[in-house]
Design an enzyme around this catalytic site. Structure first.
Site, PDB file in Angstrom:
ATOM      1  N   ASN A   1       0.888  -1.173  -0.134  1.00  0.00           N
ATOM      2  CA  ASN A   1      -0.072   0.132  -0.091  1.00  0.00           C
ATOM      3  C   ASN A   1       0.916   1.135   0.083  1.00  0.00           C
ATOM      4  O   ASN A   1       1.413   1.467   0.844  1.00  0.00           O
ATOM      5  CB  ASN A   1      -0.870  -0.083   1.352  1.00  0.00           C
ATOM      6  CG  ASN A   1      -1.704   1.206   1.560  1.00  0.00           C
ATOM      7  OD1 ASN A   1      -1.927   2.256   0.386  1.00  0.00           O
ATOM      8  ND2 ASN A   1      -2.201   1.613   2.479  1.00  0.00           N
ATOM      9  N   TRP A   2       1.033   1.908  -1.066  1.00  0.00           N
ATOM     10  CA  TRP A   2       1.886   2.859  -1.279  1.00  0.00           C
ATOM     11  C   TRP A   2       1.389   4.229  -0.457  1.00  0.00           C
ATOM     12  O   TRP A   2       2.137   5.182  -0.379  1.00  0.00           O
ATOM     13  CB  TRP A   2       2.267   3.284  -2.681  1.00  0.00           C
ATOM     14  CG  TRP A   2       2.865   2.141  -3.516  1.00  0.00           C
ATOM     15  CD1 TRP A   2       3.551   1.195  -2.854  1.00  0.00           C
ATOM     16  CD2 TRP A   2       3.440   2.416  -4.738  1.00  0.00           C
ATOM     17  NE1 TRP A   2       4.178   0.352  -3.835  1.00  0.00           N
ATOM     18  CE2 TRP A   2       4.143   0.970  -4.931  1.00  0.00           C
ATOM     19  CE3 TRP A   2       3.396   2.965  -5.961  1.00  0.00           C
ATOM     20  CZ2 TRP A   2       4.912   0.390  -6.188  1.00  0.00           C
ATOM     21  CZ3 TRP A   2       4.081   2.532  -6.945  1.00  0.00           C
ATOM     22  CH2 TRP A   2       4.740   1.403  -7.151  1.00  0.00           C
ATOM     23  N   LYS A   3       0.155   4.323  -0.359  1.00  0.00           N
ATOM     24  CA  LYS A   3      -0.308   5.593   0.225  1.00  0.00           C
ATOM     25  C   LYS A   3      -0.196   6.714  -0.616  1.00  0.00           C
ATOM     26  O   LYS A   3      -0.395   6.536  -1.878  1.00  0.00           O
ATOM     27  CB  LYS A   3      -0.068   5.804   1.908  1.00  0.00           C
ATOM     28  CG  LYS A   3      -0.034   4.561   2.593  1.00  0.00           C
ATOM     29  CD  LYS A   3       0.319   4.607   4.127  1.00  0.00           C
ATOM     30  CE  LYS A   3       0.409   3.329   4.902  1.00  0.00           C
ATOM     31  NZ  LYS A   3       0.253   3.342   5.934  1.00  0.00           N
TER      32      LYS A   3
ATOM     33  N   GLY B   1       2.331   2.108  10.475  1.00  0.00           N
ATOM     34  CA  GLY B   1       3.421   3.089  10.622  1.00  0.00           C
ATOM     35  C   GLY B   1       4.325   3.446  11.613  1.00  0.00           C
ATOM     36  O   GLY B   1       4.886   4.598  11.747  1.00  0.00           O
TER      37      GLY B   1
ATOM     38  N   HIS C   1      -9.317   1.002   4.840  1.00  0.00           N
ATOM     39  CA  HIS C   1      -8.001   1.253   5.536  1.00  0.00           C
ATOM     40  C   HIS C   1      -8.437   2.212   6.650  1.00  0.00           C
ATOM     41  O   HIS C   1      -9.197   3.121   6.587  1.00  0.00           O
ATOM     42  CB  HIS C   1      -7.173   1.814   4.675  1.00  0.00           C
ATOM     43  CG  HIS C   1      -5.762   1.991   5.170  1.00  0.00           C
ATOM     44  ND1 HIS C   1      -5.302   2.706   5.975  1.00  0.00           N
ATOM     45  CD2 HIS C   1      -4.614   0.929   4.859  1.00  0.00           C
ATOM     46  CE1 HIS C   1      -3.900   2.324   6.446  1.00  0.00           C
ATOM     47  NE2 HIS C   1      -3.646   1.345   5.868  1.00  0.00           N
TER      48      HIS C   1
ATOM     49  N   GLU D   1      -6.535   4.589   7.700  1.00  0.00           N
ATOM     50  CA  GLU D   1      -6.505   5.907   7.489  1.00  0.00           C
ATOM     51  C   GLU D   1      -7.712   6.305   6.571  1.00  0.00           C
ATOM     52  O   GLU D   1      -8.031   7.723   6.731  1.00  0.00           O
ATOM     53  CB  GLU D   1      -5.077   6.090   6.524  1.00  0.00           C
ATOM     54  CG  GLU D   1      -3.986   6.093   7.578  1.00  0.00           C
ATOM     55  CD  GLU D   1      -2.539   5.595   6.719  1.00  0.00           C
ATOM     56  OE1 GLU D   1      -2.779   5.482   5.678  1.00  0.00           O
ATOM     57  OE2 GLU D   1      -1.736   4.989   7.605  1.00  0.00           O
TER      58      GLU D   1
ATOM     59  N   GLY E   1       2.828  -1.068   4.143  1.00  0.00           N
ATOM     60  CA  GLY E   1       2.955   0.311   3.737  1.00  0.00           C
ATOM     61  C   GLY E   1       4.348   0.758   3.656  1.00  0.00           C
ATOM     62  O   GLY E   1       5.029   0.398   2.416  1.00  0.00           O
ATOM     63  N   GLY E   2       5.033   1.229   4.412  1.00  0.00           N
ATOM     64  CA  GLY E   2       6.332   1.986   4.339  1.00  0.00           C
ATOM     65  C   GLY E   2       7.418   0.892   3.693  1.00  0.00           C
ATOM     66  O   GLY E   2       8.055   1.377   2.496  1.00  0.00           O
TER      67      GLY E   2
ATOM     68  N   GLU F   1      -5.181  -5.305  10.562  1.00  0.00           N
ATOM     69  CA  GLU F   1      -4.192  -4.232  10.635  1.00  0.00           C
ATOM     70  C   GLU F   1      -4.520  -3.449  12.083  1.00  0.00           C
ATOM     71  O   GLU F   1      -5.089  -2.448  12.029  1.00  0.00           O
ATOM     72  CB  GLU F   1      -4.583  -3.079   9.519  1.00  0.00           C
ATOM     73  CG  GLU F   1      -3.881  -3.794   8.257  1.00  0.00           C
ATOM     74  CD  GLU F   1      -3.420  -2.850   7.359  1.00  0.00           C
ATOM     75  OE1 GLU F   1      -2.223  -3.063   6.565  1.00  0.00           O
ATOM     76  OE2 GLU F   1      -3.882  -1.556   7.263  1.00  0.00           O
TER      77      GLU F   1
ATOM     78  N   SER G   1       3.728  -2.344  10.095  1.00  0.00           N
ATOM     79  CA  SER G   1       5.078  -2.311  10.413  1.00  0.00           C
ATOM     80  C   SER G   1       5.584  -3.498  10.042  1.00  0.00           C
ATOM     81  O   SER G   1       6.637  -3.888  10.726  1.00  0.00           O
ATOM     82  CB  SER G   1       5.434  -1.840  11.759  1.00  0.00           C
ATOM     83  OG  SER G   1       5.008  -0.665  12.062  1.00  0.00           O
TER      84      SER G   1
HETATM   85  C1  PEP Z   1      -0.775   0.030   5.830  1.00  0.00           C
HETATM   86  O1  PEP Z   1      -0.632   1.320   5.852  1.00  0.00           O
HETATM   87  O2  PEP Z   1      -1.589  -0.787   5.460  1.00  0.00           O
HETATM   88  C2  PEP Z   1       0.448  -0.364   6.746  1.00  0.00           C
HETATM   89  C3  PEP Z   1       0.635  -1.548   7.220  1.00  0.00           C
HETATM   90  O3  PEP Z   1       1.601   0.462   6.941  1.00  0.00           O
HETATM   91  P1  PEP Z   1       3.098   0.159   7.597  1.00  0.00           P
HETATM   92  O4  PEP Z   1       3.502  -1.183   6.901  1.00  0.00           O
HETATM   93  O5  PEP Z   1       3.611   1.484   7.075  1.00  0.00           O
HETATM   94  O6  PEP Z   1       2.797   0.115   8.969  1.00  0.00           O
END
Ligand code: PEP
Length: 265
Positions: free
Chosen positions: A22-24, A189, A106, A108, A248-249, A183, A227
């Site tokens: 997920n590149w956000k 994050g 999600h 967010e 994500g990241g 999640e 994470s």
């Molecule tokens: C996400 O936003 O779906 C996510 C899992 O982010 P991160 O891996 O950066 O925690």
């Protein structure tokens, strides 16, 4: 426990393994998104289905870039209506030929755009009706976990966020089109991932609740997200009931994302 509520351990009957980035709102430009997608498309996937969810504005060019490869393109969100006065939104028909599916729910989007469980169900229904795949996110906040409410929250999110989706859509192709991402909000994050056993426990609870509402939880692919990194992924690849990851990241770094995919091969 009655047999219809028996949770089966690991990928029985070939639950698919799925890792999606997920590149956000990254990377900074569409050109950079195209370059990143080209690199990710070279990852050795083995038996794992690999996807990326770039920002909406980059979907078209990214999709053209990876066409003909095994890499699947997902949207980060989709609207429940087809057209109309819904500023900044993307409909399922607009994704045709560009994305195989969409993330919905999600945290967010729930936090910033006010998505409720009912909206999440409406978005997932629209996507599945249009023949798209869905990765439906759910998970508890830190306050809810510390307050001992994790199970109640997951129960509610399954009941109200998945319960209204017509069962024939969820049953389509025996769970191939719908996946769930557990999640925990406190892990997204933050660099503080859940433990493998926390993930397994939550995933087991989600499967149980799916069975309670008449959805075949044992056939449903469930990912862990929060994470996940090259360093932490082993924990989740080994965790009972976890079929992959929503990342994500770490998905913005092709080498690290490749290591995460490799862990689920
Ligand atoms: C996400 O936003 O779906 C996510 C899992 O982010 P991160 O891996 O950066 O925690």
């Amino acid at each position: 426990m009655s047999p219809q509520f028996r949770i089966l351990p690991r990928a029985p009957g070939g639950r698919r393994r799925l890792v999606v980035g997920n590149w956000k709102m990254n990377p900074a430009t569409v050109d950079e998104a195209v370059a990143l997608a080209a690199e990710v498309a070279r990852i050795e996937a083995g038996g794992v289905e690999v996807g990326i969810a770039p920002p909406a504005i980059a979907l078209g060019r990214v999709s053209d870039t990876v066409r003909g490869t095994a890499l699947r393109v997902y949207a980060q969100d989709v609207h429940w209506e087809q057209t109309g006065a819904f500023t900044a939104q993307t409909s399922t028909s607009m994704l045709a030929g560009i994305a195989v599916g969409s993330i919905v729910g999600h945290s967010e989007m729930r936090r910033d755009q006010g998505d409720s469980d009912a909206r999440v169900a409406a978005k997932a229904t629209a996507a599945l009706r249009a023949g798209l795949r869905v990765i439906l996110c759910l998970g508890e906040s830190l306050a809810q976990r510390n307050g001992g409410e994790t199970d109640v929250v997951l129960e509610r999110q399954v009941r109200d966020g998945i319960g209204p989706i017509p069962r024939d859509l969820l049953a389509a192709e025996r769970g191939v089109r719908s996946a769930i991402a557990y999640e925990p909000i406190w892990a997204i994050g933050t660099g503080v991932a859940a433990s493998g056993s926390q993930a397994s426990e939550a995933v087991r609870k989600i499967r149980l609740e799916l069975l309670r509402i008449g959805v075949d939880g044992n056939a449903t692919t469930i990912l862990y997200g929060g994470s996940v990194s090259a360093a932490s992924v082993g924990e989740f690849a080994r965790a009972e009931g976890v079929d992959g990851a929503l990342v994500g990241g770490a998905s913005l770094k092709p080498e690290e994302f490749a290591a995460i995919v490799a862990a689920f091969r």
